[in-house]
Each structure stands twice: as C-alpha cells, then as structure tokens.
Design a protein around this motif. Structure first.
Motif, PDB file in Angstrom:
ATOM      1  N   LEU A  39       0.821  -1.204   0.000  1.00  0.00           N
ATOM      2  CA  LEU A  39       0.000   0.000   0.000  1.00  0.00           C
ATOM      3  C   LEU A  39       0.864   1.267   0.000  1.00  0.00           C
ATOM      4  O   LEU A  39       0.493   2.268  -0.605  1.00  0.00           O
ATOM      5  CB  LEU A  39      -0.885  -0.038   1.255  1.00  0.00           C
ATOM      6  CG  LEU A  39      -2.079   0.894   1.279  1.00  0.00           C
ATOM      7  CD1 LEU A  39      -2.991   0.603   0.105  1.00  0.00           C
ATOM      8  CD2 LEU A  39      -2.835   0.736   2.588  1.00  0.00           C
ATOM      9  N   GLN A  40       2.009   1.197   0.676  1.00  0.00           N
ATOM     10  CA  GLN A  40       2.804   2.419   0.806  1.00  0.00           C
ATOM     11  C   GLN A  40       3.274   2.926  -0.550  1.00  0.00           C
ATOM     12  O   GLN A  40       3.317   4.125  -0.794  1.00  0.00           O
ATOM     13  CB  GLN A  40       3.964   2.218   1.778  1.00  0.00           C
ATOM     14  CG  GLN A  40       5.048   1.296   1.291  1.00  0.00           C
ATOM     15  CD  GLN A  40       6.081   1.032   2.359  1.00  0.00           C
ATOM     16  OE1 GLN A  40       5.814   0.346   3.346  1.00  0.00           O
ATOM     17  NE2 GLN A  40       7.264   1.568   2.190  1.00  0.00           N
ATOM     18  N   ASN A  41       3.604   2.003  -1.475  1.00  0.00           N
ATOM     19  CA  ASN A  41       4.053   2.429  -2.797  1.00  0.00           C
ATOM     20  C   ASN A  41       2.907   3.075  -3.572  1.00  0.00           C
ATOM     21  O   ASN A  41       3.103   4.035  -4.304  1.00  0.00           O
ATOM     22  CB  ASN A  41       4.596   1.244  -3.575  1.00  0.00           C
ATOM     23  CG  ASN A  41       5.811   0.658  -2.883  1.00  0.00           C
ATOM     24  OD1 ASN A  41       6.573   1.394  -2.283  1.00  0.00           O
ATOM     25  ND2 ASN A  41       5.956  -0.644  -2.949  1.00  0.00           N
ATOM     26  N   PHE A  42       1.686   2.527  -3.369  1.00  0.00           N
ATOM     27  CA  PHE A  42       0.502   3.093  -4.005  1.00  0.00           C
ATOM     28  C   PHE A  42       0.294   4.533  -3.541  1.00  0.00           C
ATOM     29  O   PHE A  42       0.061   5.440  -4.343  1.00  0.00           O
ATOM     30  CB  PHE A  42      -0.697   2.204  -3.669  1.00  0.00           C
ATOM     31  CG  PHE A  42      -2.009   2.744  -4.134  1.00  0.00           C
ATOM     32  CD1 PHE A  42      -2.282   2.879  -5.497  1.00  0.00           C
ATOM     33  CD2 PHE A  42      -2.981   3.111  -3.214  1.00  0.00           C
ATOM     34  CE1 PHE A  42      -3.493   3.385  -5.915  1.00  0.00           C
ATOM     35  CE2 PHE A  42      -4.195   3.614  -3.640  1.00  0.00           C
ATOM     36  CZ  PHE A  42      -4.448   3.755  -4.990  1.00  0.00           C
ATOM     37  N   PHE A  43       0.431   4.741  -2.218  1.00  0.00           N
ATOM     38  CA  PHE A  43       0.267   6.080  -1.674  1.00  0.00           C
ATOM     39  C   PHE A  43       1.309   7.039  -2.232  1.00  0.00           C
ATOM     40  O   PHE A  43       1.035   8.208  -2.491  1.00  0.00           O
ATOM     41  CB  PHE A  43       0.371   6.061  -0.137  1.00  0.00           C
ATOM     42  CG  PHE A  43      -0.902   5.664   0.542  1.00  0.00           C
ATOM     43  CD1 PHE A  43      -2.098   6.301   0.237  1.00  0.00           C
ATOM     44  CD2 PHE A  43      -0.917   4.674   1.512  1.00  0.00           C
ATOM     45  CE1 PHE A  43      -3.277   5.951   0.867  1.00  0.00           C
ATOM     46  CE2 PHE A  43      -2.081   4.319   2.159  1.00  0.00           C
ATOM     47  CZ  PHE A  43      -3.266   4.948   1.828  1.00  0.00           C
ATOM     48  N   ILE A  44       2.522   6.526  -2.419  1.00  0.00           N
ATOM     49  CA  ILE A  44       3.584   7.388  -2.927  1.00  0.00           C
ATOM     50  C   ILE A  44       3.280   7.826  -4.363  1.00  0.00           C
ATOM     51  O   ILE A  44       3.495   8.978  -4.743  1.00  0.00           O
ATOM     52  CB  ILE A  44       4.955   6.674  -2.816  1.00  0.00           C
ATOM     53  CG1 ILE A  44       5.416   6.667  -1.375  1.00  0.00           C
ATOM     54  CG2 ILE A  44       5.997   7.341  -3.684  1.00  0.00           C
ATOM     55  CD1 ILE A  44       5.515   8.031  -0.727  1.00  0.00           C
ATOM     56  N   VAL A  45       2.726   6.887  -5.152  1.00  0.00           N
ATOM     57  CA  VAL A  45       2.339   7.247  -6.515  1.00  0.00           C
ATOM     58  C   VAL A  45       1.289   8.358  -6.471  1.00  0.00           C
ATOM     59  O   VAL A  45       1.385   9.354  -7.185  1.00  0.00           O
ATOM     60  CB  VAL A  45       1.810   6.016  -7.269  1.00  0.00           C
ATOM     61  CG1 VAL A  45       1.281   6.421  -8.631  1.00  0.00           C
ATOM     62  CG2 VAL A  45       2.898   4.972  -7.416  1.00  0.00           C
ATOM     63  N   LEU A  46       0.306   8.194  -5.562  1.00  0.00           N
ATOM     64  CA  LEU A  46      -0.731   9.227  -5.434  1.00  0.00           C
ATOM     65  C   LEU A  46      -0.123  10.558  -5.004  1.00  0.00           C
ATOM     66  O   LEU A  46      -0.504  11.622  -5.489  1.00  0.00           O
ATOM     67  CB  LEU A  46      -1.779   8.792  -4.402  1.00  0.00           C
ATOM     68  CG  LEU A  46      -2.764   7.737  -4.863  1.00  0.00           C
ATOM     69  CD1 LEU A  46      -3.724   7.408  -3.733  1.00  0.00           C
ATOM     70  CD2 LEU A  46      -3.536   8.219  -6.075  1.00  0.00           C
TER      71      LEU A  46
END
Lengths: 138, 298, 359
Positions: free
Chosen positions: B69-76
């Motif tokens: 999830l953390q990588n997804f948040f970083i993309v956002l």
C-alpha cells in the motif's frame, strides 16, 4: 614502596566475608563514599569479588571470596548502579547474585560460551546463563 | 474539438511546460543547494547534477517495502503534487491549489503510516504537527493575495495592476518563515531531513527504498518548483519583466533558507508550532487588518 | 490512554554508530521507560591478558578504544609499572601528560561535533571536526599515527617530542583555540541550541553520585571530582582546578567539556616549557608480581586499571572499568520522562564509547 605511596595516595584493601558485604556497603554509603567499581578475579576454586569505593581520593577496596556454588548478596539496594557490575559477574564469572534489582538473567553480554572466565560455572550451579539467546545472536 | 482562445492556450502551455520542466529545475535547485550547503560547512560538495544521479540510481534499485500500500500512496503523492503544480502554473485557483497541496501531503503521511515502522510513524506524526504549524500561514497568504488584488485566480494575479508585495509585505515575511517547514530545512526539519536524525533515522521516509524513494525525490522537485513560483508571485504584476524579478527574489529567499539551515539547530515540535502560529498571528493578521482599514478608509 | 510505541534505538541504528541498544518505550513522544542492553561486541580483551606477554599487551590495551587509545595504554602501563616498582623518567611523565591532554582535546572537539549532529546542526558538526583535524595532524607529526600511536610502553615512552615538534604543537594549539572561539559562542549563545540543551536531562547532585556518574557528567552536577588531582604523571607540577558546573543539564555538560578543552590547551602550554631533560624510558627487568589499581581521568571520566601479576610473563588478571560503563545508570535515569527528540542529546552527553564498554 610503590610510586603512589611516595605521592601519598591512599589505597587500602580489606578482606571481608561474603555475608558482611551488604552491611559494609551500607557503612560506606552512609560515610559518603561513591561506588567506583566492582570486579571479579578467578582463583583456583573460588571467585574473588572486589568492591571499590572512593571519597576525595581515599580509595577503599573490599575483597571477598565466593566458593564455587556459593551465592553473593546484591548491593543494588544500596548502590543502584551496581546492577551493571553484578550482571557482568553473573555472565562472565558465573557468580550467582541474589536479590539483583535488574537481572538480565545471563543476557547482559551476548556470548558464544557462557561464563568464559569460569567455564562450566552455570552447569553445576544451574543458573541463568542462557546459551540459546547467545546462539541466536551469534 | 474544444475551442480555446489565446490566453487559454498560454495557460495550457505553461501547465504542460511545468510538468515537463519542473523536475529539471527542482533537481538543479537541489544540486545547487547541496553545493552551497557544502561550501557553508567548509566542504567541497557533490557535483551539481548529483540529485539526478541519485534518482537514476534509486530507480535501478530493488524496491523493498513492508506493505504494498505504501508504494501506491507514494504514486498518489507524486500525482497530486504534479496536479497541484499544474493548477498553479495553468493559472488556477489559489485556494484549490492549497487544498490539493495538503491532500498530496496527506498521501505522503498515509504512506509513512502504512509502513508501520516506529521511525516512520513518529516521522508521520511530526509531519502532521508541522502541517498544523504552517497551514494557518499558508491560508492567510491566499487570503492576503485575494485582499490585495481581488482574486484567488493565479491567472488574474499575474496581470494585477501592482505587485502583491506592496500590499502584503508582512504576509510575505510570514510565508517565508513557514517555507522553512516546506523546504525541510533546520530549524524545522522535524519529520525528515537531508541527513538522518539520530532518534527517528530518516523519519517519514525511513521505510522507502528504490523507485519509491526516487518518486519522493522527484515529487520534492515538483514541490520546490511551485514553491519558488509562489514566492515569485508576490512580485509579479502586469509587466512581463516582473517574472524575472520574482524568480530572482525567490532564489534569494531560497539562498537565505540554506543559510538558516546552516545556522540553526533543529527545534522541538512545541516550539515549531508556537513560533509558526505567532508569526501567522502577528504578521498575517496585522497585515490583513491594515489592508481592511485602508479599504475602509477609501 | 496514550499510544505506546517501542522505538528500538541501536545497535544497528543507521545513525548511531555505536552498538548499544536502548528500548525506548514511548507514550506519543514522551519516553516512559528505557531499557539498556550492551554486550553485542564483547571482545574479551580482559581475558586476552592471560595469553599475551605483559609487555606486548600494551598494544591490546591501546585497542580497547580508538579515541582514548593513548590513555588506555597509559593506564595499563602505569598499573604494570607500579606493580614492578619501575620509576619512569620524569620526561616520560610529561610526554604522557601532553599526549593525554591532546587526546582530551581530540575527544572533546569530536564530541562537540557529534552533539551538533544530534540536534541537527550540520554545519557546526563539520566545523567542530575540522578543529579535531588539527589535533590529529599534531599526533601524526609527533607519533606517526593519527588515532592509535603505540608510543606508550611499560617503562616510559617510545618517542620523544623534540624542540621543533614542541614549537609546532604550540602553534597548532593557538590555531585550535582561535578556531574554537566561534564554535563556543554557537554552543553557548545560539537560540535554538539553548532551546535543545538547557534544562534537558537534569541530573541532581545527589543522584549523580548515587548512580556512579563520572567525569564531565559528575562535574556538571556540581561535584569537583577530577582524578587528575591525584597527581599521577606530571599533573602534580601543573596548576589547574576541576571544571565544575552546577545545573546538571545537557548545557552544563556541554559547558564542562568546552571549558575542559580550553583547560587542556592551557595544561599543555604549562607542560611544554617544563619538559625536563633526560631519558624517555626506564629499563624493564623481571616480571610483574603483585597487584595494583591505577586510576586516571579519561576525557569521559575516571577509568580504573587493575593488574594482578603472578611472577610470569602472563598476567593473572587485567581489569579495566571504563567511564561509559559507569555512566550507563545515570543515562537511564535521565532518559525516563524525556522527549524522544531529547534522546540523542542525552545519549550524547554521557559521551558514550561502547568500544570502551565492550572491552
């Protein structure tokens, strides 16, 4: 005649019995001495424990002998900083200290072999030294 | 095919230019920053292009993450920062810009929380406290622009009859004060900094590696680009040459930030919040009050 | 009920290059409990004395720690010399004193840098270490080594300081003093530095003594205790008073170390003109038999060197009690109730040397 005697620096070493350790510590505390250090020396069939105190350059050492399998009363109730030295004694020399305020139960030093200064001390004494913890760290 | 008039075309063009060129500008700024910092500390410092080398290397590295999830948040986080900057450069609404910016920051914080490590959690907590500290001043800045030139729209502000700085000089000073938070400089680099903290390592960015960390870096480049532009906005009016003046002043402010970074210790969050609010209260409100009185007198 | 987190501080902490481990139990940012553990790199150097010739062991003693390396060698030599009844030449005493004080300047300037790094003041860190570099250059010139010099031996010294080197040493000290000036004003006047140090981690006078704190930690809490006053080496011939502060907080500890740095510069300036002529080493005959407690003041506090010889070339027991070991209880005490942001400051103000602790 050592050099320090020439310079008039006092160092006294007194032999005492293990049972009077706590009483002696009380005495030193009330006289205003500070704890300098504690250490062990391994003898043939016993472990010698030294307590060093100091007050304004007056260096007093008390020495006691713990025969193998014997126990040593803790002075942590009087000098709280002694817990480090007493844990060190347990881990390196296998001296069993009773009433220790903070007992790391042999995990103070992460050693490959238990009680290196007195091999086998914890086998016959059956105390805390924890080889499984040491194994994991190694 | 939607028909756009000339000014609308310009706005789209600047927006696209921002998306393409901001990383270049931000990266160079970071490189110069590191060089100047090094000189202030009596070191030689890395090459100017070092930030780009770093990011290229990070992109090649394996990404180790505790939680997908953390990588997804970083993309956002990156997407929203680019969006925020584009809003600004295409002449959008300043209020929308500020809230989109906050939203991007929230994604960053969520990413740090998702990593579930004590260092990044405490870093994220501190980041939230920092946001509490600087948000009032940032909002007052937007209000100040409106009161000075009668619009929240950046496209209107750049063609204002006079530069905003003449009417809101105190707000400008207050804004420079909270910029130290945004540029993550001492004394307000509480949540993360360019070198490790002793107590929380790299704080909010501790648990990111490889490409995720590279994206964070790139996001920061976008961020510093529009912050520089925001400082410049104080000095821009209908005269096109004023843009150069604005950028010049903004770079000077950035230099002062570096100087401040090198002459202060990191403070604790209590002092950070207190001082930022006092600055917002004194500089922001006094300036707005003065503006209101001037208007009322007319 | 506040949210409890456990922050592991060390031993493989990326920014603390010392293998000490602290489990910090936090309620939000407040530390409610700190549990220390050491022993990750215990090297058994005390045990090694049974396997090494007592003359060669000086090299091992010097490797107990990199920063106070010289003083560890010196303490061991003092203990062995006392056991054997060797009187070392006076010139050797002065040389040892000079190098010991230089080590103190080295240690304290390095420490100032580390402290600055702990509160996030990077440029102060860099500039402090630049001052330290001057001292390292002096070491290199005099002894040929920058960190571990191996110039101390049982019976005296291996290397002399000639007139040209003494001149160079004094010039370097002038430079150190000059470059320290702006650093000292930053440490004592800068607003954010005061914010981070003043009133942080107060150790009361009584607690400092009860917890066995040592060195600058003890002196910052108001005790005028400095082992150098016992007059070992050449300290009898030099005039100085222990540096004492009374506040007991991080600022007081910082001030003690800053003033000690200046004091060390002064001590070397006093010592160099007094260098007596003569040999720098006495002959060593026979083997040690007997026991002795040597004490000396390291940059971090009093260190104890206990030696027991049995008449062979291998000692029965060598024990060194290093200052960091004794300062750990005081550290744990000050950590309780502090803010997480204060932890690096508190850990730093005992000047931890885990290498010393893990003999």
């Amino acid at each position: 005649m050592t050099l320090d005697e020439k310079r008039d620096v006092k160092r006294t070493i007194t032999e005492i019995e293990p049972v009077s350790v706590v009483e002696r510590a009380h005495h030193m505390k009330s006289a205003g001495y500070r704890m300098v250090e504690m250490h062990c020396t391994r003898l043939a069939d016993a472990t010698e424990v030294n307590y060093a105190f100091d007050l304004a350059g007056d260096f007093q050492v008390f020495r006691t002998r713990i025969p193998d399998g014997g126990t040593l009363p803790s002075v942590t109730g009087i000098f709280s900083c002694a817990f480090l030295y007493e844990n060190e004694m347990q881990d390196l020399f296998g001296v069993r200290v009773t009433d220790l305020s903070v007992d790391y139960k042999g995990r103070f030093y992460k050693l490959r072999t238990a009680t290196p200064y007195h091999p086998g001390a914890c086998d016959d004494a059956g105390t805390a030294a924890a080889p499984e913890a040491a194994g994991k760290e190694g | 095919m939607i028909l756009l008039n000339a000014s609308e075309w310009t706005r789209v063009a600047t927006g696209i230019l921002y998306v393409l060129l901001a990383p270049l500008f931000g990266g160079l700024l970071a490189g110069v920053d590191r060089r100047i910092t090094a000189r202030m500390q009596g070191r030689k410092g890395p090459p100017i292009l070092q930030p780009f080398y770093d990011v290229l290397k990070l992109l090649e590295k394996r990404r180790v993450s505790v939680n997908k999830l953390q990588n997804f948040f970083i993309v956002l986080f990156l997407v929203f920062l680019v969006f925020t900057g584009t809003l600004f450069f295409s002449g959008g609404d300043l209020l929308l810009f500020i809230f989109a910016f906050t939203l991007a920051a929230i994604f960053f914080i969520s990413a740090a929380y998702a990593a579930n490590s004590p260092y990044s959690s405490i870093g994220a907590e501190r980041e939230l406290l920092q946001m509490m500290a600087y948000e009032p001043m940032v909002l007052l800045t937007a209000v100040g622009f409106y009161m000075a030139n009668g619009s929240f729209k950046v496209s209107d502000l750049v063609v204002a009859p006079r530069p905003a700085i003449l009417l809101i000089p105190m707000i400008f000073l207050g804004f420079c004060y909270v910029l130290t938070f945004k540029f993550r400089k001492s004394p307000f680099d509480l949540s993360t900094s360019h070198h490790g903290h002793q107590e929380i390592v790299k704080g909010i960015t501790t648990e990111f590696s490889g490409a995720s960390l590279a994206w964070i870096e790139i996001a920061h480049w976008y961020e510093s680009t529009f912050l520089i532009a925001l400082i410049a906005l104080f000095f821009v009016w209908s005269n096109p040459l004023s843009i150069a003046l604005g950028i010049g002043v903004a770079l000077l402010v950035y230099f002062l930030e570096i100087l401040v970074d090198n002459t202060f210790a990191r403070v604790k969050w209590q002092l950070a919040i207190r001082s930022a609010w006092i600055v917002a209260g004194v500089f922001g409100f006094l300036n707005l009050l003065a503006l209101t009185l001037m208007r009322g007198g007319k | 009920m506040a949210n409890r987190t456990v922050v592991p501080f060390g031993p493989q902490h990326p920014v603390l290059p010392e293998p000490i481990h602290l489990d910090l139990v936090l309620e939000d940012e407040k530390v409610v409990e700190a549990i220390p553990s050491i022993g990750f790199i215990h090297r058994g150097l005390e045990k090694l004395v049974e396997k090494r010739d007592f003359i060669d062991y000086v090299y091992v003693a010097e490797r107990i720690c990199g920063i106070c390396s010289f003083m560890h060698g010196m303490g061991y030599c003092m203990a062995v010399e006392n056991v054997m009844g060797i009187e070392i030449p006076r010139r050797a005493d002065f040389l040892r004193t000079t190098l010991a004080e230089l080590s103190r300047i080295h240690n304290h300037t390095m420490w100032m840098g580390l402290l600055a790094d702990a509160f996030g003041f990077e440029s102060l860190f860099m500039h402090s270490w630049r001052v330290r570099e001057i001292v390292l250059d002096v070491f290199e010139n005099i002894t040929g080594g920058r960190v571990i010099f191996s110039v101390c031996k049982v019976g005296g010294m291996r290397r002399d300081i000639d007139a040209a080197q003494a001149e160079m040493l004094l010039t370097a000290l002038d430079r150190v003093e000059k470059e320290l000036e702006p650093l000292i004003s930053a440490f004592s006047q800068e607003y954010t530095v005061l914010h981070r140090l003043t009133g942080v981690g107060v150790l009361s006078k009584q607690a400092a003594l009860d917890l066995g704190a040592l060195g600058p930690m003890l002196r910052a809490s108001g005790w005028s205790l400095d082992t150098r006053k016992l007059g070992y080496a050449a300290y009898n011939d030099l005039s100085f008073d222990p540096i004492v502060e009374t506040a007991g907080d991080c600022m007081a500890r910082t001030q003690v170390r800053i003033r000690e740095t200046l004091q060390s510069i002064d001590l070397i300036r006093q010592a160099v003109p007094k260098f007596p002529q003569g040999d720098i080493a006495a002959p060593v005959k026979g083997t040690p038999s007997g026991e002795f407690f040597a004490r000396l003041e390291q940059p971090r506090g009093e260190a104890i060197y206990y030696v027991r010889g049995n008449g062979t070339r291998h000692l029965d027991r060598f024990r060194v009690r290093t200052p960091t070991f004794a300062n750990v209880p005081a550290l744990v005490q000050t950590l309780q109730g502090c803010q997480l942001a204060d932890v690096p400051m508190l850990v730093l103000t005992i000047d931890p040397c885990i290498s010393c602790t893990e003999r």
